[in-house]
Design a protein around this motif. Structure first.
Motif, mmCIF file in Angstrom:
data_model
loop_
_atom_site.group_PDB
_atom_site.id
_atom_site.type_symbol
_atom_site.label_atom_id
_atom_site.label_comp_id
_atom_site.label_asym_id
_atom_site.label_seq_id
_atom_site.Cartn_x
_atom_site.Cartn_y
_atom_site.Cartn_z
ATOM 1 N N VAL A 283 34.060 31.154 18.882
ATOM 2 C CA VAL A 283 32.607 31.193 19.064
ATOM 3 C C VAL A 283 32.027 29.783 19.194
ATOM 4 O O VAL A 283 31.002 29.578 19.844
ATOM 5 N N LEU A 285 33.198 27.533 20.964
ATOM 6 C CA LEU A 285 33.307 27.153 22.369
ATOM 7 C C LEU A 285 32.203 27.786 23.209
ATOM 8 O O LEU A 285 31.987 27.382 24.352
ATOM 9 N N ALA A 286 31.528 28.794 22.653
ATOM 10 C CA ALA A 286 30.505 29.500 23.427
ATOM 11 C C ALA A 286 29.090 29.227 22.920
ATOM 12 O O ALA A 286 28.123 29.535 23.600
ATOM 13 N N GLY A 287 28.974 28.638 21.732
ATOM 14 C CA GLY A 287 27.658 28.430 21.134
ATOM 15 C C GLY A 287 27.047 27.086 21.516
ATOM 16 O O GLY A 287 27.275 26.559 22.600
ATOM 17 N N ALA A 290 29.211 24.296 22.869
ATOM 18 C CA ALA A 290 29.932 24.510 24.120
ATOM 19 C C ALA A 290 29.715 23.347 25.065
ATOM 20 O O ALA A 290 28.668 22.685 25.057
ATOM 21 N N ALA A 293 26.587 23.614 27.168
ATOM 22 C CA ALA A 293 25.323 23.942 26.513
ATOM 23 C C ALA A 293 24.263 22.890 26.825
ATOM 24 O O ALA A 293 24.477 21.697 26.636
ATOM 25 N N SER A 336 38.183 28.713 30.007
ATOM 26 C CA SER A 336 37.173 29.732 30.314
ATOM 27 C C SER A 336 35.791 29.333 29.810
ATOM 28 O O SER A 336 34.781 29.898 30.248
ATOM 29 N N HIS A 337 35.731 28.368 28.885
ATOM 30 C CA HIS A 337 34.447 27.876 28.374
ATOM 31 C C HIS A 337 34.167 26.446 28.828
ATOM 32 O O HIS A 337 33.344 25.753 28.231
ATOM 33 N N THR A 339 35.782 23.841 28.402
ATOM 34 C CA THR A 339 36.033 22.902 27.304
ATOM 35 C C THR A 339 37.284 22.078 27.605
ATOM 36 O O THR A 339 38.325 22.634 27.942
#
Length: 377
Positions: A283, A285-287, A290, A293, A336-337, A339
Motif C-alpha cells: 500500500v 507504493l500506492a499511497g 507512491a 503521487a 506496476s506502481h 517505483t
C-alpha cells in the motif's frame, strides 16, 4: 537535501567525516583479523565444549548488539535458538540499563555478552546471575572495563574487544561497522567451536578479504558511476527506502541497514523479508509515498519546501538469481506502481562472505548518505 557533488570530492568527504564512518567501513576487514587474533589469545581455540548448548542468549546495548544477535540467529538457523535479551530501564544510559535471564535458563545454555562500552552494571549483574545458574558466560567487551573484570576468570571467558587504533569511543562508534565486526567475530568463532554455525578461522580470513575488496570498490576515491555504495546513496536521496531482503543472511543485513540509516544518517527506512514484504509494504507504493503521487503540486514552494519522500525499493539478496525467488514478483509490483528498484546481490562465496559484502556495501552507503546530507556530517 543530498549534496551529490560531495560524493565525488574525496578530500571534502574526509573533512566532513568527523565520526570516522568511512574509515570504520574501510577498516572492517582489519577489525575482523584483529578480533580473531584476540579470540585466539583469549583461549577460544582451546575450548573443548561438552556439546551443543540448548539455547544461546545474547545481551548488550544498542545497534551493534542487536545486529550481532540478529546475524547469529540467522546463521545458526535450526541448530539452536538464539535469543536477544532486550534491556529495560528509564534511559539508554550504561548505568540505567537492566537485563534479566529467562526463568528456564540453566547449565545447558550459553550467555553471550556483547558491548562496546563495558561500564554497564546491569551486564555484570546478569553475568553473576548466569554464573549462579550454571550458564556458560562469554563476553566481548573493552579491555580493563568494569564488565571485563567482572567476567574474567571464574565467572566466564572474556575476549577483549578489538578497537580501531585511531578511534576513541564516541556515541556513533557503537552503530558503525567497526563495532559490529569487533563484537561479532569472536562470537562466530565460538559458535563454530560449539557446532552451531560454520565459521572456521580460514572462513573468517576470507570474510576479511571480502570486506577489503568491497572497501576498495566502495571507497571515497572511486567515482559514483562505478561505486555501488555511492550509487545507492544517490538513488536513495529524497526517498523512503523499502528494504526487501531474500535469503537467510540478507534479512539481518536489511534490518541493520534500516537501523543505521536512521541512527547515523537520520533517514527513515522500512525493512521486511520477501515474500511477506509485498503485502506489508504494497500500500505504501500506492499511497502518498507512491512515485507518481502529486507530481505537480502547483502550490508547493520548490525553494522553501523540501521534496516529498517517494518510496524506493531496495532489493537485497544473498544468493544468486535462479531457483525459487520472490524477486520477480517484487520487481513486477514496484514496476506496476512506477517505483524505482535498487538491487544488491553479492558475488558468489560462502554464506558469511556474501553476508559480509552486503553489510559492507550498505555500511558505506549509510556513511555517504550521512556525510552528503546537509547537517549530518
Amino acid at each position: 537535501m543530498l549534496d551529490e557533488s560531495l560524493l565525488d570530492a574525496p578530500d571534502d568527504l574526509a573533512r566532513a567525516d568527523r565520526r570516522g564512518l568511512l574509515r570504520g567501513a574501510a577498516e572492517a576487514g582489519a577489525r575482523v583479523r584483529t578480533a580473531a587474533r584476540h579470540a585466539t589469545e583469549a583461549g577460544l581455540a582451546d575450548l573443548r565444549p561438552d556439546g551443543r548448548p540448548r539455547a544461546v542468549l545474547i545481551a548488550g546495548p544498542g545497534t551493534a548488539a542487536t545486529g550481532v544477535a540478529d546475524l547469529l540467529s540467522a546463521l545458526a538457523g535450526a541448530s539452536a535458538p538464539v535469543t536477544r535479551l532486550h534491556p529495560t530501564g528509564v534511559a539508554h544510559a550504561a548505568g540505567a540499563l537492566r537485563w534479566a535471564l529467562p526463568g528456564w535458563a540453566g547449565s545447558v545454555d550459553l550467555l553471550l555478552l556483547a558491548t562496546t562500552d563495558g561500564t554497564e552494571p546491569g551486564l555484570a549483574v546478569l553475568a553473576e546471575q548466569a554464573y549462579r545458574r550454571g550458564c556458560t558466560v562469554v563476553a566481548v567487551a573493552p579491555e580493563r572495563s568494569p564488565l571485563s573484570e567482572a567476567v574474567d576468570g571464574a565467572h566466564g571467558l572474556l575476549v577483549p574487544m578489538a578497537k580501531a587504533p585511531y578511534q576513541e569511543y564516541d556515541e556513533s562508534a557503537a552503530a558503525g561497522p567497526g563495532a559490529l565486526w569487533a563484537l561479532l567475530t569472536p562470537l562466530l568463532l565460538l559458535l563454530d567451536k560449539v557446532g552451531l554455525i560454520t565459521a572456521a578461522p580460514e572462513t573468517l580470513q576470507r570474510v576479511a578479504d571480502r570486506l577489503d575488496r568491497t572497501a576498495e570498490r566502495c571507497g571515497p576515491a572511486i567515482a559514483t558511476y562505478s561505486n555501488p555504495a555511492k550509487t545507492l546513496a544517490a538513488e536513495l536521496a529524497d526517498s523512503l527506502p523499502l528494504i526487501w531482503s531474500e535469503g537467510a543472511g540478507a534479512g539481518p543485513a536489511g534490518r541493520r541497514f534500516a537501523a543505521t540509516l536512521a541512527e547515523l544518517a537520520g533517514r527513515p527506512a522500512l525493512a521486511a523479508d520477501l515474500p511477506e514484504a509485498l503485502p506489508a509494504h504494497g500500500v505504501l507504493l500506492a499511497g502518498s509515498f507512491a512515485a507518481g503521487a502529486d507530481p505537480e503540486d502547483f502550490f508547493r514552494d520548490r525553494v522553501e519546501e523540501p521534496q516529498a519522500l517517494r518510496a524506493r525499493v531496495v532489493l537485497l539478496r544473498d544468493r544468486p538469481t535462479g531457483g525459487l525467488s520472490a524477486a520477480p514478483a517484487a520487481r513486477e509490483l514496484a514496476l506496476s506502481h512506477d517505483t524505482a528498484v535498487s538491487e544488491l546481490e553479492p558475488e558468489e562465496g560462502s554464506e558469511l562472505e556474501q553476508l559480509a559484502e552486503l553489510l559492507a556495501v550498505t555500511d558505506f552507503a549509510t556513511a555517504y548518505l550521512a556525510l552528503a546530507t546537509r547537517g549530518h556530517g
